[in-house]
Design a protein around this motif. Structure first.
Motif, short mmCIF file in Angstrom:
data_model
loop_
_atom_site.label_atom_id
_atom_site.label_comp_id
_atom_site.label_asym_id
_atom_site.label_seq_id
_atom_site.Cartn_x
_atom_site.Cartn_y
_atom_site.Cartn_z
N HIS A 1 -8.34 3.21 0.79
CA HIS A 1 -7.79 2.33 -0.25
C HIS A 1 -8.89 1.89 -1.21
O HIS A 1 -8.71 1.89 -2.43
CB HIS A 1 -7.15 1.10 0.39
CG HIS A 1 -5.88 1.40 1.13
ND1 HIS A 1 -5.80 2.33 2.13
CD2 HIS A 1 -4.62 0.87 1.02
CE1 HIS A 1 -4.56 2.37 2.60
NE2 HIS A 1 -3.83 1.50 1.95
N TYR B 1 -0.57 3.97 -2.30
CA TYR B 1 -1.86 4.44 -1.78
C TYR B 1 -1.61 5.48 -0.67
O TYR B 1 -2.28 6.52 -0.61
CB TYR B 1 -2.67 3.28 -1.19
CG TYR B 1 -3.15 2.25 -2.18
CD1 TYR B 1 -4.45 2.28 -2.66
CD2 TYR B 1 -2.32 1.22 -2.60
CE1 TYR B 1 -4.92 1.31 -3.55
CE2 TYR B 1 -2.77 0.24 -3.48
CZ TYR B 1 -4.07 0.29 -3.96
OH TYR B 1 -4.52 -0.67 -4.83
N GLY C 1 0.77 -1.24 0.00
CA GLY C 1 0.00 0.00 0.00
C GLY C 1 0.80 1.28 0.00
O GLY C 1 0.24 2.35 0.26
N ILE D 1 -9.95 4.65 -3.51
CA ILE D 1 -8.95 4.84 -4.56
C ILE D 1 -9.11 3.77 -5.64
O ILE D 1 -9.09 4.06 -6.85
CB ILE D 1 -7.54 4.78 -3.95
CG1 ILE D 1 -7.30 6.00 -3.04
CG2 ILE D 1 -6.47 4.70 -5.03
CD1 ILE D 1 -6.05 5.92 -2.19
#
Length: 466
Positions: free
Chosen positions: A324, A301, A298, A327
């Protein structure tokens, strides 16, 4: 206005409610305004009366500024000496509380908080009570005015000097609150005035503005434009939107994220080098926050979330920092990914970051392609120009890693460069000391990058909006 970056300055901040109680015997607009103005005149008189009390927070120091009465100190006490009277309540390992001590260095040590209060009882001859009953119809406006003033003092100023400034600031703020209420009050609906502090570009510094609570930034556009003209500010960024309000160092953000950890770092020294940094406030987003286990996948992100926080906290967008899944859904919505991407643990890169910023925030970004890490050392001019003109965090992705670039130190004559890196791979608690001591936020040399890997950089562009 108050500048806050000098080591020799102390900022005094006085807060406390003043009760506005206004009887309106008429619905005539002009008569209502006169009644409200009379009530504010009474409040200004109270601030100038002997009943006004200033209490130093976490301290035994009490001041009656209009009486010239000072408990524990004298009128000629230097302002900076008040730090030693402030009690720091901390549980030591032995369970005991610490006593008096000087404040720490930095802005947090230079902010002294006082509480505004009014004495209710006054010494006077005893007399028998008198009751009187009057029957009539009237409207009654009541509000608790949240007074919040700041003044700047130098090391040579005394407490008496500072009290004079504080009383002037309180009186002026009451004038501004009266103006805000008269402009926005309709019949018996009173919009409470809201003092906000904004940190403007030097040499202006910290200023306090009164807005009516409940009125949107959009509806305050005329007032905000007037403030831009007053302080000779360009109309290409929203300096006076509420999201830009200044947070004092002793007031932690309620969301728990660290802000601007790079501010405590020392800049590296390069021959003829200049420092170019992110402009404004951002939140540090990294692995394992928000109860999301994204360790190992991640990082991009989190870098994107840091960038989104910058646009939110500068007042360019009102949308919260996306999760997340939000997104991922955005990338599905723009046709970049299949529906199965939502909820997955798949990586994203700079191109996806650019797409999400465009789709969710309406932000345009440039992409810088670097065929191998060794070439990044030659990008000093482009990166310096970005931070000078745009001032936004940069997301950089290469190989299997993503980072956030917050600034560069670059020498035009020698070509030497250092990068200020915010590392999203951190998995620990929000401990500023650990994050900076261990280099999770720190200055890195050109060898920080994989010299043979390719890199893509997403450079978000700041909207030129008011």
């Amino acid at each position: 206005m108050v500048a806050v970056d000098s080591d020799t300055l102390t900022i005094f901040r006085v807060r406390g409610p003043l009760e506005l109680r206004c009887q309106l015997d008429s619905t005539d607009g002009l008569l209502m305004q006169k009644a409200i103005s009379r009530t504010f005149e009474t409040l200004r008189s109270e601030v100038k009366s002997e009943s006004c009390v200033l209490m130093l927070c976490d301290s035994p120091v009490i001041i009656w500024p209009n009486k010239g009465v000072y408990e524990e100190i004298t009128p000629d006490t230097p302002c900076e000496d008040l730090h030693q009277w402030i009690q720091i309540d901390e549980q030591e390992s032995s369970g005991k509380r610490s006593g008096k001590r000087k404040g720490k260095k930095g802005l947090s040590a230079n902010v002294i908080n006082l509480r505004l209060m009014m004495e209710v009882t006054k010494p006077r001859p005893l007399s028998a009570p008198v009751l009187r009953k009057t029957i009539q119809k009237s409207n009654f406006l009541t509000a608790s005015l949240p007074m919040d003033c700041v003044v700047r003092t130098s090391s040579s100023d005394t407490i008496k000097d500072t009290c004079t400034q504080l009383l002037e600031a309180l009186t002026q703020q009451l004038w501004e609150m009266e103006k805000a209420i008269l402009q926005h009050t309709r019949r018996t609906t009173l919009l409470v005035p809201e003092p906000l502090h904004f940190y403007l570009p030097e040499p202006i510094g910290l200023v306090t503005v009164v807005f009516p609570a409940g009125v949107s930034d959009g509806d305050l556009e005329t007032q905000r434009k007037e403030l831009h003209r007053q302080f000779d500010l360009p109309e290409d960024r929203p300096y006076f939107k509420r999201a830009n309000a200044y947070h004092f160092p002793n007031e932690p953000y309620k969301d728990g994220y660290l802000r601007n950890p790079h501010m405590i770092l020392t800049h590296p020294t390069l021959e003829n080098g200049k420092v170019y940094l992110v402009q404004g406030i951002y939140s540090y987003h990294h692995y394992m926050q928000d109860r999301v286990d994204d360790n190992g996948w991640g990082c991009a992100y989190r870098s994107l979330q840091t960038i989104c926080s910058w646009f939110q906290q500068q007042g360019y967008v009102e949308r919260p920092v996306p999760s997340h899944k939000e997104i991922q859904q955005a990338l599905v919505d723009v046709g970049d990914k299949q529906a199965s991407f939502v909820g997955s643990r798949q990586w994203i890169g700079s191109i996806e970051v650019q797409a999400v910023l465009s789709h969710l925030l309406g932000i345009t970004s440039k992409i810088m392609f670097v065929s191998q890490g060794s070439e990044l050392a030659s990008k000093g001019r482009e990166l310096a120009n970005h931070f000078l003109t745009e001032g936004t965090p940069i997301m950089i992705g290469g190989g299997v890693l993503a980072h956030t670039i917050l600034g560069v130190t670059w020498s035009e004559t020698t070509g030497q460069i250092r990068y200020l890196i915010l590392d999203p791979h951190y998995t620990g608690a929000e401990d500023l000391q650990v994050i900076t001591d261990k280099g999770w936020c720190g200055w890195k040399g050109p060898d920080f990058w994989d010299q043979t890997a390719y890199y893509n950089l997403c450079l978000p562009l700041r909207p030129r909006i008011f």
